[in-house]
Design a protein around this motif. Structure first.
Motif, short mmCIF file in Angstrom:
data_model
loop_
_atom_site.label_atom_id
_atom_site.label_comp_id
_atom_site.label_asym_id
_atom_site.label_seq_id
_atom_site.Cartn_x
_atom_site.Cartn_y
_atom_site.Cartn_z
N VAL A 60 0.85 -1.19 0.00
CA VAL A 60 0.00 0.00 0.00
C VAL A 60 0.89 1.24 0.00
CG1 VAL A 60 -1.74 1.33 1.25
CG2 VAL A 60 -1.80 -1.18 1.32
N ARG A 61 0.65 2.14 -0.93
CA ARG A 61 1.27 3.46 -0.88
C ARG A 61 0.20 4.44 -0.43
NH1 ARG A 61 3.50 4.33 -6.05
NH2 ARG A 61 5.51 3.60 -5.27
N ALA A 62 0.37 4.99 0.76
CA ALA A 62 -0.65 5.85 1.35
C ALA A 62 -0.19 7.30 1.42
CB ALA A 62 -1.01 5.35 2.75
N ARG A 63 -1.14 8.20 1.39
CA ARG A 63 -0.83 9.59 1.66
C ARG A 63 -0.47 9.72 3.14
NH1 ARG A 63 -5.04 14.19 -0.11
NH2 ARG A 63 -3.84 14.05 -2.05
N ILE A 64 0.44 10.64 3.46
CA ILE A 64 0.85 10.84 4.84
C ILE A 64 -0.38 11.08 5.73
CG2 ILE A 64 1.99 12.49 6.39
CD1 ILE A 64 4.19 12.75 4.30
N GLY A 65 -0.46 10.30 6.83
CA GLY A 65 -1.53 10.47 7.80
C GLY A 65 -2.88 9.95 7.36
N ASP A 66 -2.93 9.17 6.27
CA ASP A 66 -4.21 8.74 5.70
C ASP A 66 -4.24 7.22 5.57
OD1 ASP A 66 -6.53 10.23 3.77
OD2 ASP A 66 -6.16 8.11 3.34
N THR A 92 3.51 11.48 12.28
CA THR A 92 2.67 12.52 12.86
C THR A 92 1.30 11.98 13.24
OG1 THR A 92 3.79 14.16 11.46
CG2 THR A 92 1.72 14.83 12.49
N ASN A 93 0.72 11.16 12.36
CA ASN A 93 -0.57 10.53 12.60
C ASN A 93 -0.42 9.01 12.55
OD1 ASN A 93 -1.12 13.20 11.09
ND2 ASN A 93 -3.09 12.75 12.05
N LYS A 107 -9.14 -12.01 9.27
CA LYS A 107 -8.99 -12.47 7.89
C LYS A 107 -7.87 -13.49 7.70
CE LYS A 107 -9.81 -10.67 4.16
NZ LYS A 107 -9.78 -9.95 2.87
N GLY A 108 -7.08 -13.72 8.73
CA GLY A 108 -5.99 -14.69 8.62
C GLY A 108 -4.76 -14.16 7.91
N LEU A 109 -4.62 -12.84 7.90
CA LEU A 109 -3.42 -12.26 7.29
C LEU A 109 -2.22 -12.51 8.20
CD1 LEU A 109 -4.82 -8.89 5.90
CD2 LEU A 109 -4.97 -11.20 4.95
N ALA A 110 -1.03 -12.49 7.61
CA ALA A 110 0.17 -12.85 8.36
C ALA A 110 0.73 -11.72 9.19
CB ALA A 110 1.25 -13.36 7.39
N GLY A 111 0.34 -10.49 8.90
CA GLY A 111 0.85 -9.37 9.68
C GLY A 111 0.81 -8.09 8.89
N VAL A 112 1.33 -7.03 9.52
CA VAL A 112 1.44 -5.73 8.88
C VAL A 112 2.80 -5.13 9.18
CG1 VAL A 112 -1.04 -5.27 8.94
CG2 VAL A 112 0.40 -4.49 10.81
N VAL A 113 3.32 -4.38 8.20
CA VAL A 113 4.57 -3.64 8.36
C VAL A 113 4.28 -2.22 7.89
CG1 VAL A 113 6.98 -3.43 7.72
CG2 VAL A 113 5.94 -5.71 7.92
N ILE A 114 4.47 -1.26 8.78
CA ILE A 114 4.06 0.11 8.48
C ILE A 114 5.25 1.05 8.63
CG2 ILE A 114 2.48 1.99 9.09
CD1 ILE A 114 0.71 -0.24 10.38
N ASP A 115 5.62 1.70 7.53
CA ASP A 115 6.64 2.75 7.60
C ASP A 115 5.93 4.05 7.99
OD1 ASP A 115 8.89 4.24 7.51
OD2 ASP A 115 9.50 3.65 5.51
N GLY A 116 5.41 4.03 9.21
CA GLY A 116 4.60 5.10 9.75
C GLY A 116 4.23 4.72 11.17
N ALA A 134 7.04 2.19 12.61
CA ALA A 134 8.13 3.13 12.86
C ALA A 134 7.88 3.99 14.08
CB ALA A 134 8.34 4.02 11.63
N GLY A 135 6.62 4.03 14.56
CA GLY A 135 6.33 4.86 15.71
C GLY A 135 4.95 4.62 16.28
N ILE A 136 4.66 5.27 17.39
CA ILE A 136 3.38 5.14 18.09
C ILE A 136 2.90 6.54 18.47
CG2 ILE A 136 2.21 4.22 20.12
CD1 ILE A 136 4.43 2.06 20.23
N THR A 137 1.63 6.82 18.19
CA THR A 137 1.04 8.09 18.60
C THR A 137 -0.47 7.92 18.73
OG1 THR A 137 0.68 10.43 18.01
CG2 THR A 137 0.85 8.87 16.19
N PRO A 138 -1.11 8.61 19.67
CA PRO A 138 -2.56 8.52 19.78
C PRO A 138 -3.29 9.32 18.70
CG PRO A 138 -1.71 10.05 21.41
CD PRO A 138 -0.52 9.41 20.77
N LYS A 139 -2.57 10.17 17.99
CA LYS A 139 -3.20 11.04 16.99
C LYS A 139 -3.66 10.21 15.80
CE LYS A 139 -2.35 15.35 14.49
NZ LYS A 139 -1.35 16.40 14.17
N GLY A 140 -4.95 10.26 15.50
CA GLY A 140 -5.55 9.38 14.51
C GLY A 140 -5.37 9.81 13.06
N PRO A 141 -5.87 8.97 12.13
CA PRO A 141 -5.65 9.19 10.70
C PRO A 141 -6.80 9.93 10.02
CG PRO A 141 -6.56 7.02 11.04
CD PRO A 141 -6.44 7.64 12.41
N TYR A 142 -6.54 10.31 8.79
CA TYR A 142 -7.57 10.82 7.88
C TYR A 142 -7.96 9.68 6.94
CZ TYR A 142 -5.67 15.12 9.78
OH TYR A 142 -5.24 16.10 10.64
N LYS A 143 -9.03 9.87 6.21
CA LYS A 143 -9.53 8.79 5.35
C LYS A 143 -9.96 9.33 3.98
CE LYS A 143 -11.18 6.36 9.47
NZ LYS A 143 -10.14 5.32 9.48
#
Length: 229
Positions: A60-66, A92-93, A107-116, A134-143
């Protein structure tokens, strides 16, 4: 028409399950060693729990914070896939949390790797699901999007292609191209077996340490001074 930056590829050239399983139980460090110490995701992307990672990349290529495209990827991914999310390293998010990870687990997926970043870390640490971020923050995402699914992405300084094999443990993650997988797995297995022989030699007191003897150091030009500095 190509809408670069906002498109979804629904198909992935996945390696066979038999090939993926060749890496089951092999340490990431051993795999990295036999790949000339390349193909490792950057150390800033760390595991949130002790669940080992093994599966095929669903990117997945996501927009920053989304996380709009991340949500779509959960719907499209298949059991055994690892969703790899490129958020350009921005923390940031958070782009996921407990609700989404429960869906991934269901869903039985094997995991997630997030550069975010992620949130709900206390809950994620208890899940039987490999989660790296890459990090942890309580600040949520946009959609809002846009973004792309199943294209080559950048994750921790590594190019990850859809269908690549990912292996992760407490040391981090290595990325293996399916075309090289069988040879790499065989070499890594041999490396792991050799290490276990070394462990036994240490316990038996028979490990050869001659490469670190005074004679070896002197031969390589090191000056050994039998005195205080």
């Amino acid at each position: 028409m190509s809408n670069a930056g906002f498109r979804i590829y629904t198909k992935v050239n996945r390696p066979s399950k038999e090939v993926v399983e060749l890496f089951r139980g092999l340490p990431a460090a051993n795999i990295a060693d036999v790949m000339n110490r390349f193909f490792c995701v950057d150390a800033r992307i760390k595991p949130l729990n002790d669940t080992p990672l093994l599966g095929t990349a669903f990117t997945v290529r996501a927009r920053i914070g989304d996380n709009r495209m991340f949500h779509k990827a959960i719907d499209l991914a298949q059991p055994g896939d690892v969703i790899v999310v490129d958020v350009q390293g921005d923390i940031t998010n958070s782009v996921t949390g407990e609700i989404m990870m429960r869906q991934v687990l269901k869903k039985g997926l094997a995991g997630v790797v997030i550069d975010g970043a992620v949130r709900d870390a206390d809950a994620l640490k208890k899940m039987d699901l490999a989660i790296y971020a890459a990090g942890i923050t309580p600040k949520g995402p946009y959609k809002d999007g846009p973004g792309e699914i199943n294209v080559p992405v950048s994750c921790g300084g590594m190019v990850v292609n859809p269908g690549d094999i990912l292996v992760g443990d407490g040391d981090g993650i290595v990325v293996i191209s399916p075309r090289d997988a069988e040879v790499i797995a065989a070499k890594a297995k041999a490396k792991s077996d050799a290490e276990h022989k070394t462990f036994k030699a240490i316990e038996a007191g028979t490990l050869d340490r001659s490469a670190y003897s005074d004679e070896a150091f002197t031969k390589s030009g090191c000056e050994i001074i039998d005195d205080c500095y």
